[in-house]
Design a protein around this motif. Structure first.
Motif, PDB file in Angstrom:
ATOM      1  N   SER A 220       0.811  -1.221   0.000  1.00  0.00           N
ATOM      2  CA  SER A 220       0.000   0.000   0.000  1.00  0.00           C
ATOM      3  C   SER A 220       0.842   1.267   0.000  1.00  0.00           C
ATOM      4  O   SER A 220       0.367   2.334  -0.394  1.00  0.00           O
ATOM      5  CB  SER A 220      -0.946   0.009   1.204  1.00  0.00           C
ATOM      6  N   GLN A 338     -14.118   0.377 -11.628  1.00  0.00           N
ATOM      7  CA  GLN A 338     -14.313  -0.566 -10.519  1.00  0.00           C
ATOM      8  C   GLN A 338     -14.318   0.209  -9.210  1.00  0.00           C
ATOM      9  O   GLN A 338     -13.476   1.084  -9.000  1.00  0.00           O
ATOM     10  CB  GLN A 338     -13.198  -1.618 -10.480  1.00  0.00           C
ATOM     11  N   LEU A 340     -13.703   1.282  -5.465  1.00  0.00           N
ATOM     12  CA  LEU A 340     -12.601   1.083  -4.534  1.00  0.00           C
ATOM     13  C   LEU A 340     -13.080   0.334  -3.298  1.00  0.00           C
ATOM     14  O   LEU A 340     -14.193   0.567  -2.809  1.00  0.00           O
ATOM     15  CB  LEU A 340     -12.008   2.433  -4.107  1.00  0.00           C
ATOM     16  N   GLU A 346      -6.894  -3.451   1.882  1.00  0.00           N
ATOM     17  CA  GLU A 346      -6.960  -4.017   0.533  1.00  0.00           C
ATOM     18  C   GLU A 346      -6.430  -3.063  -0.529  1.00  0.00           C
ATOM     19  O   GLU A 346      -6.438  -3.386  -1.715  1.00  0.00           O
ATOM     20  CB  GLU A 346      -8.407  -4.389   0.194  1.00  0.00           C
ATOM     21  N   ARG A 347      -5.957  -1.904  -0.112  1.00  0.00           N
ATOM     22  CA  ARG A 347      -5.546  -0.886  -1.067  1.00  0.00           C
ATOM     23  C   ARG A 347      -4.062  -1.010  -1.438  1.00  0.00           C
ATOM     24  O   ARG A 347      -3.214  -1.319  -0.603  1.00  0.00           O
ATOM     25  CB  ARG A 347      -5.819   0.517  -0.507  1.00  0.00           C
ATOM     26  N   TRP A 350      -2.294  -0.818  -7.609  1.00  0.00           N
ATOM     27  CA  TRP A 350      -3.208  -1.321  -8.631  1.00  0.00           C
ATOM     28  C   TRP A 350      -4.656  -1.065  -8.241  1.00  0.00           C
ATOM     29  O   TRP A 350      -5.441  -0.551  -9.042  1.00  0.00           O
ATOM     30  CB  TRP A 350      -2.972  -2.809  -8.867  1.00  0.00           C
ATOM     31  N   VAL A 351      -5.010  -1.389  -7.021  1.00  0.00           N
ATOM     32  CA  VAL A 351      -6.387  -1.221  -6.561  1.00  0.00           C
ATOM     33  C   VAL A 351      -6.782   0.252  -6.557  1.00  0.00           C
ATOM     34  O   VAL A 351      -7.926   0.613  -6.889  1.00  0.00           O
ATOM     35  CB  VAL A 351      -6.565  -1.842  -5.159  1.00  0.00           C
ATOM     36  N   ASP A 352      -5.844   1.124  -6.196  1.00  0.00           N
ATOM     37  CA  ASP A 352      -6.132   2.563  -6.104  1.00  0.00           C
ATOM     38  C   ASP A 352      -6.604   3.157  -7.434  1.00  0.00           C
ATOM     39  O   ASP A 352      -7.236   4.217  -7.445  1.00  0.00           O
ATOM     40  CB  ASP A 352      -4.886   3.325  -5.635  1.00  0.00           C
TER      41      ASP A 352
END
Length: 500
Positions: A220, A338, A340, A346-347, A350-352
């Motif tokens: 993260s 998508q 957040l 979970e951040r 890529w997820v951000d």
């Protein structure tokens, strides 16, 4: 190898797949065509010439990290065969060659201040041999192979102290080679080594929050921290070059980013905004601080305080610290939005982004698939990328990598690999779109094909072949593929018809 070289220069390529309505003469007279390699992927000789170990040496020695459990101790032995390989570049009628210097050959541990004379001598020989053949050297200072001691003792790119060590290494190279090297690139694809190395753990040094993959790492925060230090390292090296070396040497210095072109999956506002976020996280992460003074607003919004802040002094240092932008491009993806996750744990980088990417739309692939799971052949994407970068940043552009791979099928013979008509078509179509971008006003100054030779392809080991030349990994003999033959004809000077 003389007979192999003659096959490149002497073949009469009449089949339809080798014909093209585009020729090098259609590009600006000053436009540069070249090949590209990187030190770790081709040199080998990891324990010779005073070279120190790198994070990639350690990573390849770790079971399960490389697809075929191989390493680059020999790679394709370019360290000993460089003269032969330079002749192969010449046979292609190329103007230039982009290669990287191995930091650990110059400063073996990356931390000390004693310069390895054998490393300096090797690159002096290499640069001189290129110039003797009329091939201009384009040098990348950092192509992922961090000296291992810097990682083990300092935490690598996550430690701000690395800036001074990179600056010393860069200045050593400017002083040793800058009388002949007129095009410098500080970093290659920082997004890859910052996220894959410090986020997903897919690349060296393999740090990640996924404890099944690594005992250490914070996905993260570490990619953003590493990226911040890379940017400051880049700007510091540029300031040294411009203030101390450029007045006498007269060269230029840039930075190479990689970008899949993101195209919205639908016409919805959400997908269009997702596409803008994807561009911000790929390109804006690196170029916005240099041209606009800070990270993109989408990154600030989604990463929050996990994204470092620049001091006013750093902003001034970064401002306009590029003479040109290097672009590495291979493929294009559809992008959709998508949501957040609400759980901060979970951040990560890529997820951000708040996106999903896909190669399929309404059951149809965006383009023909190459071997790599991520690589689809979408020629129009490179034109859209070039025109976006030119419109947004208004800086000269070099395409520093472009190419495709095939699977290293053990059942195939050299002849099978040599008949790479898909790669020939890839280069034909991508170059057409580079040409269209130039016609539309983009200042594109060069194009480098990836790669000169089949080589060690990072986590994929030797399972993936990108080369214009096939390399037999058991004998290390080089063989031209049809794509090498095509380039030699495409780049051959046109001869005027004496009857006209």
């Amino acid at each position: 190898m003389d007979s192999q070289n003659a096959a490149v220069n002497g073949a009469d390529l009449s089949p339809a797949e080798f014909t093209s309505d585009l020729h090098r003469s259609d590009f600006p007279k000053s436009f540069v065509f070249g090949t590209a390699t990187s030190a770790f992927q081709v040199e080998g000789a990891t324990h010779e010439g005073g070279r120190g170990l790198t994070v990639w040496d350690k990573f390849t020695y770790t079971p399960g990290k490389i697809t075929d459990n191989t390493n680059a101790e020999v790679a394709i032995d370019h360290y000993h065969r460089y003269k032969e390989d330079i002749q192969l570049i010449k046979d292609l009628n190329m103007d230039a060659h982009r290669f990287s210097i191995a930091w650990s050959r110059i400063i073996p541990d990356g931390i000390g201040r004693s310069v390895n004379k054998e490393g300096i001598a090797f690159y002096n020989r290499f640069i001189d041999a290129l110039i003797e053949k009329g091939i201009a050297p384009y040098v990348t200072l950092y192509h992922w192979d961090l000296p291992l001691t810097l990682q083990d003792k300092l935490g690598g790119w996550t430690n701000r102290e690395i800036v001074e060590h990179f600056a010393y290494y860069a200045e050593t190279c400017f002083a040793a080679f800058g009388d002949r090297v007129k095009h410098w690139i500080t970093f290659n694809e920082p997004m890859q080594f910052c996220y894959a190395g410090y986020g997903s753990g897919y690349h060296a040094p393999g740090r990640t929050s996924e404890r099944t993959k690594s005992a250490e790492g914070d996905s993260s925060t570490e990619p953003y921290l590493a990226g911040h230090n890379v940017l400051i390292s880049h700007a510091t090296a540029v300031e040294i070059y411009r203030s101390k070396y450029k007045p006498e040497q007269g060269g230029s210095i840039g930075f190479t980013v990689d970008c899949e072109w993101p195209e919205p999956l639908s016409d919805s506002t959400e997908d269009k905004e997702a596409t803008e976020r994807r561009r911000a996280f790929q390109l804006g992460w690196w170029l916005d601080p240099i041209y606009f003074g800070d990270y993109p607003v989408q990154m600030r919004q989604n990463a929050g305080d996990r994204l470092p802040h620049f001091t006013e002094e750093e902003k001034l240092l970064l401002r306009d610290s590029l003479d040109f932008i290097g672009l590495n491009h291979y493929t294009t993806r559809w992008v959709t939005s998508q949501q957040l996750p609400s759980n901060p744990a979970e951040r990560n980088y890529w997820v951000d982004q708040g996106v999903l990417t896909t190669a399929e739309k309404d059951g149809v692939l965006i383009g023909e698939k190459a071997h790599s799971f991520w690589l689809y052949i979408v020629p129009w994407g490179i034109q859209r990328l070039i025109e976006y970068v030119w419109k947004t940043y208004k800086a000269p552009i070099y395409i520093c990598e472009n190419g495709m791979d095939e699977f290293n099928d053990p059942a195939w013979t050299v002849s099978n690999f040599a008949k790479d008509s898909t790669r020939v078509k890839y280069y034909q179509e991508y170059l057409k779109h580079v040409h269209k971008a130039i016609e539309n006003g983009a200042d594109v100054r060069g194009y480098f094909a990836w790669s000169l030779l089949d080589n060690f392809e990072w986590a994929a080991g030797y399972t993936s072949r990108f080369g214009l030349y096939h390399v037999d990994y058991s004998t290390l003999i080089r063989h031209p593929k049809d794509s090498a033959r095509w380039f030699s004809q495409f780049l051959e000077p046109k001869v005027a018809n004496p009857s006209l």
